[in-house]
Design a protein around this motif. Structure first.
Motif, PDB file in Angstrom:
ATOM      1  N   ASN A   1      -4.527  -3.479  -4.032  1.00 19.98           N
ATOM      2  CA  ASN A   1      -3.030  -3.270  -4.410  1.00 19.98           C
ATOM      3  C   ASN A   1      -2.211  -4.763  -4.006  1.00 19.98           C
ATOM      4  OD1 ASN A   1      -2.734  -0.933  -5.523  1.00 19.98           O
ATOM      5  ND2 ASN A   1      -3.278   0.154  -2.797  1.00 19.98           N
ATOM      6  N   PRO A   2      -0.848  -4.860  -4.348  1.00 20.10           N
ATOM      7  CA  PRO A   2      -0.538  -6.567  -5.071  1.00 20.10           C
ATOM      8  C   PRO A   2       0.029  -6.483  -3.535  1.00 20.10           C
ATOM      9  CG  PRO A   2       0.183  -5.182  -6.239  1.00 20.10           C
ATOM     10  CD  PRO A   2      -0.703  -4.990  -6.294  1.00 20.10           C
ATOM     11  N   LYS A   3       0.476  -7.646  -2.272  1.00 16.04           N
ATOM     12  CA  LYS A   3       1.176  -7.746  -1.485  1.00 16.04           C
ATOM     13  C   LYS A   3       2.554  -7.518  -0.945  1.00 16.04           C
ATOM     14  CE  LYS A   3      -2.535  -9.998   1.532  1.00 16.04           C
ATOM     15  NZ  LYS A   3      -2.393 -11.402   1.682  1.00 16.04           N
ATOM     16  N   HIS A   4       3.338  -6.725  -0.430  1.00 14.47           N
ATOM     17  CA  HIS A   4       4.138  -6.812  -0.424  1.00 14.47           C
ATOM     18  C   HIS A   4       4.906  -7.819  -0.292  1.00 14.47           C
ATOM     19  CE1 HIS A   4       7.947  -5.201   1.319  1.00 14.47           C
ATOM     20  NE2 HIS A   4       7.647  -4.064   0.662  1.00 14.47           N
ATOM     21  N   GLY A   5       6.300  -8.221   0.080  1.00 15.01           N
ATOM     22  CA  GLY A   5       6.888  -9.562  -0.450  1.00 15.01           C
ATOM     23  C   GLY A   5       6.515  -9.689   1.188  1.00 15.01           C
ATOM     24  N   ARG A   6       6.595  -8.863   2.056  1.00 13.11           N
ATOM     25  CA  ARG A   6       7.565  -8.742   3.777  1.00 13.11           C
ATOM     26  C   ARG A   6       6.018  -9.472   3.646  1.00 13.11           C
ATOM     27  NH1 ARG A   6       7.615  -3.405   3.543  1.00 13.11           N
ATOM     28  NH2 ARG A   6       5.624  -2.820   3.777  1.00 13.11           N
ATOM     29  N   ALA A   7       4.977  -9.519   3.206  1.00 13.02           N
ATOM     30  CA  ALA A   7       3.527 -10.615   4.026  1.00 13.02           C
ATOM     31  C   ALA A   7       3.543 -11.480   3.007  1.00 13.02           C
ATOM     32  CB  ALA A   7       2.343  -9.114   3.587  1.00 13.02           C
ATOM     33  N   TRP A   8       3.946 -11.846   2.050  1.00  7.50           N
ATOM     34  CA  TRP A   8       3.795 -13.267   1.744  1.00  7.50           C
ATOM     35  C   TRP A   8       4.024 -14.528   2.736  1.00  7.50           C
ATOM     36  CZ3 TRP A   8       6.883 -13.438  -3.592  1.00  7.50           C
ATOM     37  CH2 TRP A   8       6.293 -12.230  -4.361  1.00  7.50           C
ATOM     38  N   ASN A   9       3.084 -14.735   3.497  1.00  4.51           N
ATOM     39  CA  ASN A   9       2.574 -15.217   4.663  1.00  4.51           C
ATOM     40  C   ASN A   9       2.240 -17.154   3.808  1.00  4.51           C
ATOM     41  OD1 ASN A   9       3.958 -13.762   6.480  1.00  4.51           O
ATOM     42  ND2 ASN A   9       2.387 -12.443   6.791  1.00  4.51           N
ATOM     43  N   GLY A  10       2.961 -18.322   5.082  1.00  2.00           N
ATOM     44  CA  GLY A  10       1.765 -19.838   4.971  1.00  2.00           C
ATOM     45  C   GLY A  10       2.534 -19.478   3.311  1.00  2.00           C
ATOM     46  N   LYS A  11       1.100 -20.261   2.368  1.00  2.00           N
ATOM     47  CA  LYS A  11       1.612 -20.915   1.246  1.00  2.00           C
ATOM     48  C   LYS A  11       1.021 -19.807  -0.208  1.00  2.00           C
ATOM     49  CE  LYS A  11       3.580 -25.524   2.771  1.00  2.00           C
ATOM     50  NZ  LYS A  11       4.459 -25.367   2.037  1.00  2.00           N
TER      51      LYS A  11
ATOM     52  N   GLY B   1      -0.177 -14.407  -3.670  1.00  2.31           N
ATOM     53  CA  GLY B   1      -1.188 -14.940  -2.619  1.00  2.31           C
ATOM     54  C   GLY B   1      -2.614 -13.475  -3.376  1.00  2.31           C
ATOM     55  N   ASP B   2      -3.709 -13.186  -2.197  1.00  2.00           N
ATOM     56  CA  ASP B   2      -4.600 -12.278  -2.222  1.00  2.00           C
ATOM     57  C   ASP B   2      -4.036 -10.383  -2.817  1.00  2.00           C
ATOM     58  OD1 ASP B   2      -7.007 -14.108  -3.074  1.00  2.00           O
ATOM     59  OD2 ASP B   2      -6.387 -14.063   0.056  1.00  2.00           O
ATOM     60  N   LEU B   3      -4.601  -9.502  -3.136  1.00  2.00           N
ATOM     61  CA  LEU B   3      -4.634  -8.613  -3.009  1.00  2.00           C
ATOM     62  C   LEU B   3      -4.683  -7.844  -2.091  1.00  2.00           C
ATOM     63  CD1 LEU B   3      -6.241  -7.452  -6.906  1.00  2.00           C
ATOM     64  CD2 LEU B   3      -3.696  -7.932  -6.098  1.00  2.00           C
ATOM     65  N   ASN B   4      -4.300  -6.882  -1.385  1.00  2.00           N
ATOM     66  CA  ASN B   4      -4.626  -6.760  -0.302  1.00  2.00           C
ATOM     67  C   ASN B   4      -5.963  -6.135  -0.220  1.00  2.00           C
ATOM     68  OD1 ASN B   4      -4.240  -3.400  -1.047  1.00  2.00           O
ATOM     69  ND2 ASN B   4      -2.306  -3.922  -0.518  1.00  2.00           N
ATOM     70  N   GLY B   5      -6.266  -5.028   0.886  1.00  2.00           N
ATOM     71  CA  GLY B   5      -7.814  -4.463   1.455  1.00  2.00           C
ATOM     72  C   GLY B   5      -8.322  -3.338   0.252  1.00  2.00           C
ATOM     73  N   SER B   6      -6.778  -2.764  -0.807  1.00  2.00           N
ATOM     74  CA  SER B   6      -7.061  -1.285  -1.265  1.00  2.00           C
ATOM     75  C   SER B   6      -6.433  -2.042  -2.952  1.00  2.00           C
ATOM     76  CB  SER B   6      -5.406  -0.400  -0.614  1.00  2.00           C
ATOM     77  OG  SER B   6      -5.936  -0.179   0.365  1.00  2.00           O
TER      78      SER B   6
ATOM     79  N   ASN C   1       0.646  -1.261  -0.009  1.00  2.00           N
ATOM     80  CA  ASN C   1       0.004   0.093  -0.606  1.00  2.00           C
ATOM     81  C   ASN C   1       0.716   1.653   0.143  1.00  2.00           C
ATOM     82  OD1 ASN C   1      -2.227  -1.161  -0.023  1.00  2.00           O
ATOM     83  ND2 ASN C   1      -3.034  -1.074   2.027  1.00  2.00           N
ATOM     84  N   CYS C   2       2.040   1.221   0.403  1.00  2.00           N
ATOM     85  CA  CYS C   2       2.952   2.385   0.565  1.00  2.00           C
ATOM     86  C   CYS C   2       2.265   3.313   1.213  1.00  2.00           C
ATOM     87  CB  CYS C   2       2.951   2.779  -1.208  1.00  2.00           C
ATOM     88  SG  CYS C   2       3.610   1.660  -2.271  1.00  2.00           S
ATOM     89  N   VAL C   3       1.850   3.475   2.508  1.00  2.00           N
ATOM     90  CA  VAL C   3       0.713   4.345   3.237  1.00  2.00           C
ATOM     91  C   VAL C   3       1.679   5.469   3.332  1.00  2.00           C
ATOM     92  CG1 VAL C   3      -0.948   2.668   4.090  1.00  2.00           C
ATOM     93  CG2 VAL C   3       1.099   2.734   5.285  1.00  2.00           C
ATOM     94  N   GLU C   4       2.936   5.598   3.648  1.00  2.00           N
ATOM     95  CA  GLU C   4       3.849   6.242   4.176  1.00  2.00           C
ATOM     96  C   GLU C   4       4.001   7.682   2.465  1.00  2.00           C
ATOM     97  OE1 GLU C   4       4.014   7.276   6.817  1.00  2.00           O
ATOM     98  OE2 GLU C   4       3.522   5.299   8.027  1.00  2.00           O
ATOM     99  N   ILE C   5       3.714   7.341   1.859  1.00  2.00           N
ATOM    100  CA  ILE C   5       4.058   7.866   0.539  1.00  2.00           C
ATOM    101  C   ILE C   5       2.404   8.496   0.348  1.00  2.00           C
ATOM    102  CG2 ILE C   5       4.184   7.897  -2.014  1.00  2.00           C
ATOM    103  CD1 ILE C   5       6.645   6.672  -0.392  1.00  2.00           C
TER     104      ILE C   5
END
Length: 191
Positions: free
Chosen positions: A169-179, A162-167, A133-137
């Motif tokens: 946008n594609p999930k950041h690599g740090r959120a690639w949890n599970g499989k 994975g799934d897109l996030n709530g906005s 999401n780049c929320v700080e930008i």
């Protein structure tokens, strides 16, 4: 020990190609996960938000990774990629996203970054968007950059993990949890 740390320790990955220029701008990192030197397996470009703490440590004269690099490399190895190129929406390097706040696209990104994005993405099997999401930008700056990336990559099939996030946008690599699975990215959402 985390899975990503195990992979990092297992393969002792260091970037094959480390493109770093002055003024806190980095254009790419390339890692080889090849187990055989004569193999020519799949390659992937991962486009995240901006460079952070991964890089060359001048004082220690050593490479240091970060948890996102480890997590993404682990996922890539599990999915058969042998060459992984890390690129970023913005070339500006800072491990604290709060420091990106208030900056314009011209401050966050050098034109050379777009050249590298095009060059690398045209040479790989797959392009995965992973900028989150780049929320700080600033919202307008982020939307403008997404439009620029969409234009740069309009001829490429794009993916996200994975799934897109709530906005949407594609999930950041740090959120690639599970499989998480690789999914085609239909359209970069801009307003």
């Amino acid at each position: 020990m985390s899975k990503s740390k195990k992979l990092y320790n297992l393969v002792h990955v260091e970037p094959e190609n480390y493109i770093y220029f002055v003024d806190n701008h980095r254009y790419g990192l390339t890692f080889s996960l090849k187990e055989r030197t004569n193999s020519s397996g799949n390659s992937v470009a991962i486009i995240q938000m901006n460079g952070s703490s991964a890089g060359w440590n001048k004082e220690r004269k050593d490479w240091n990774s970060d948890s996102t690099i480890g997590k993404v490399l682990c996922w890539c190895k599990e999915h058969g990629y042998e060459t992984v190129h890390f690129l970023n929406l913005w070339s500006y390097v800072d491990k604290d996203p709060k420091n990106l706040k208030g900056k314009s696209n011209s401050e966050l990104n050098k034109p050379e970054n777009d050249m590298w994005i095009q060059q690398v993405c045209n040479s790989v099997n797959d392009v995965i968007l992973a900028y989150g999401n780049c929320v700080e930008i600033n919202y307008v700056v982020f939307e403008e950059r997404k439009r620029e990336i969409a234009q740069l990559l309009k001829s490429k099939k794009l993916f996200h993990v994975g799934d897109l996030n709530g906005s949407n946008n594609p999930k950041h690599g740090r959120a690639w949890n599970g499989k998480p699975k690789l999914n085609e990215f239909k359209e970069i959402q801009t307003t």
